[in-house]
Design an enzyme around this catalytic site. Structure first.
Site, PDB file in Angstrom:
ATOM      1  N   HIS A  52       6.009 -64.840 110.167  1.00 44.19           N
ATOM      2  CA  HIS A  52       5.355 -63.639 109.648  1.00 44.19           C
ATOM      3  C   HIS A  52       5.440 -63.676 108.122  1.00 44.19           C
ATOM      4  CE1 HIS A  52       5.772 -60.966 113.502  1.00 44.19           C
ATOM      5  NE2 HIS A  52       5.205 -62.129 113.739  1.00 44.19           N
ATOM      6  N   GLU A  54       6.379 -61.545 105.966  1.00 50.14           N
ATOM      7  CA  GLU A  54       7.615 -61.014 105.390  1.00 50.14           C
ATOM      8  C   GLU A  54       8.738 -62.051 105.429  1.00 50.14           C
ATOM      9  OE1 GLU A  54       5.667 -59.665 107.738  1.00 50.14           O
ATOM     10  OE2 GLU A  54       6.088 -57.530 108.004  1.00 50.14           O
ATOM     11  N   CYS A  83       7.302 -55.447 111.750  1.00 50.05           N
ATOM     12  CA  CYS A  83       7.731 -55.427 113.150  1.00 50.05           C
ATOM     13  C   CYS A  83       9.264 -55.404 113.195  1.00 50.05           C
ATOM     14  CB  CYS A  83       7.198 -56.669 113.867  1.00 50.05           C
ATOM     15  SG  CYS A  83       7.983 -58.211 113.347  1.00 50.05           S
ATOM     16  N   CYS A  86      10.899 -58.501 111.349  1.00 49.23           N
ATOM     17  CA  CYS A  86      10.809 -58.452 109.887  1.00 49.23           C
ATOM     18  C   CYS A  86      11.624 -57.296 109.308  1.00 49.23           C
ATOM     19  CB  CYS A  86       9.356 -58.360 109.460  1.00 49.23           C
ATOM     20  SG  CYS A  86       8.436 -59.851 109.901  1.00 49.23           S
TER      21      CYS A  86
HETATM   22 ZN   LIG Z   1       6.960 -59.283 111.534  1.00 47.09          ZN
END
Ligand SMILES: [Zn+2]
Length: 149
Positions: A52, A54, A83, A86
Site C-alpha cells: 500500500h 502508506e 486501512c 496502514c
Molecule cells: Zn493500507
C-alpha cells in the site's frame, strides 16, 4: 508554512504516478515540511499484498530520516483513509500527524470502520485530520474505477 491541503495535494500527485494500480498516494513530510518520501499503491506492480502507498512511503521515509525507524515529528499525508494495516504501521512508525483525503467507509481504520490510531489503550496516538480535499481524492478513485469497467 505548509498546510494540510498542500500535503494532500502532494499525495494526489503521488497517486497519479503512471501505472494501472489503484491510484492511492502517500507522502511523508519531515518536521520542517520537506518531503522525505512519496509512493503510490503498488500491489499489482510488485505482486505484494502489503504494498500500500502508506507502507511504501513509511519504509522509504524511515530509511532516509535520521532516527532509525522512528518518524517522530513527521506527518503522513494520504489520499484515502488508511486501512487497518496502514493505520497500524503509521502508529508503529511513531508518525506525529496524519492527514488524509477521502473517507473509506468500507475498510477505513481511522474513524470509519475502526479507529486504530486513536485507541486509548495505545501509548502513541497521532493527531488526525481527515476529509482534506475530500472531493478531489474521491474523484481520482472514481475516475479510475469507471475506466476499469
Ligand atoms: Zn493500507
Amino acid at each position: 508554512m505548509i498546510t494540510a491541503e498542500d500535503m494532500v495535494r502532494a499525495a494526489l500527485q503521488a497517486a497519479s504516478a503512471p501505472g494501472a494500480d489503484v491510484p492511492i498516494g502517500a507522502v511523508v513530510f519531515a518536521p520542517d515540511g520537506s518531503i522525505l518520501a512519496q509512493a503510490c499503491n503498488a500491489r499489482e506492480a510488485l505482486g505484494d499484498p502489503t504494498a500500500h502507498a502508506e507502507v511504501l512511503a513509511l519504509r522509504a521515509a524511515a530509511a532516509k530520516y535520521g532516527d532509525g525507524w522512528r518518524l517522530d515529528g513527521c506527518t503522513l499525508a494520504v489520499t484515502l483513509e488508511p486501512c487497518t494495516m496502514c493505520a497500524g504501521a503509521l502508529v508503529l512508525a511513531r508518525i506525529s500527524r496524519l492527514v488524509f483525503g477521502a473517507w473509506e467507509p468500507k475498510t477505513g481504520a481511522v474513524g470509519s470502520l475502526w479507529d486504530v490510531v486513536r485507541d486509548r489503550r495505545l501509548n502513541h496516538r497521532p493527531e488526525v485530520q481527515g476529509g482534506v480535499l475530500e472531493d478531489e481524492c474521491a474523484e481520482l478513485l472514481e475516475r479510475f474505477f469507471r475506466t476499469q469497467r
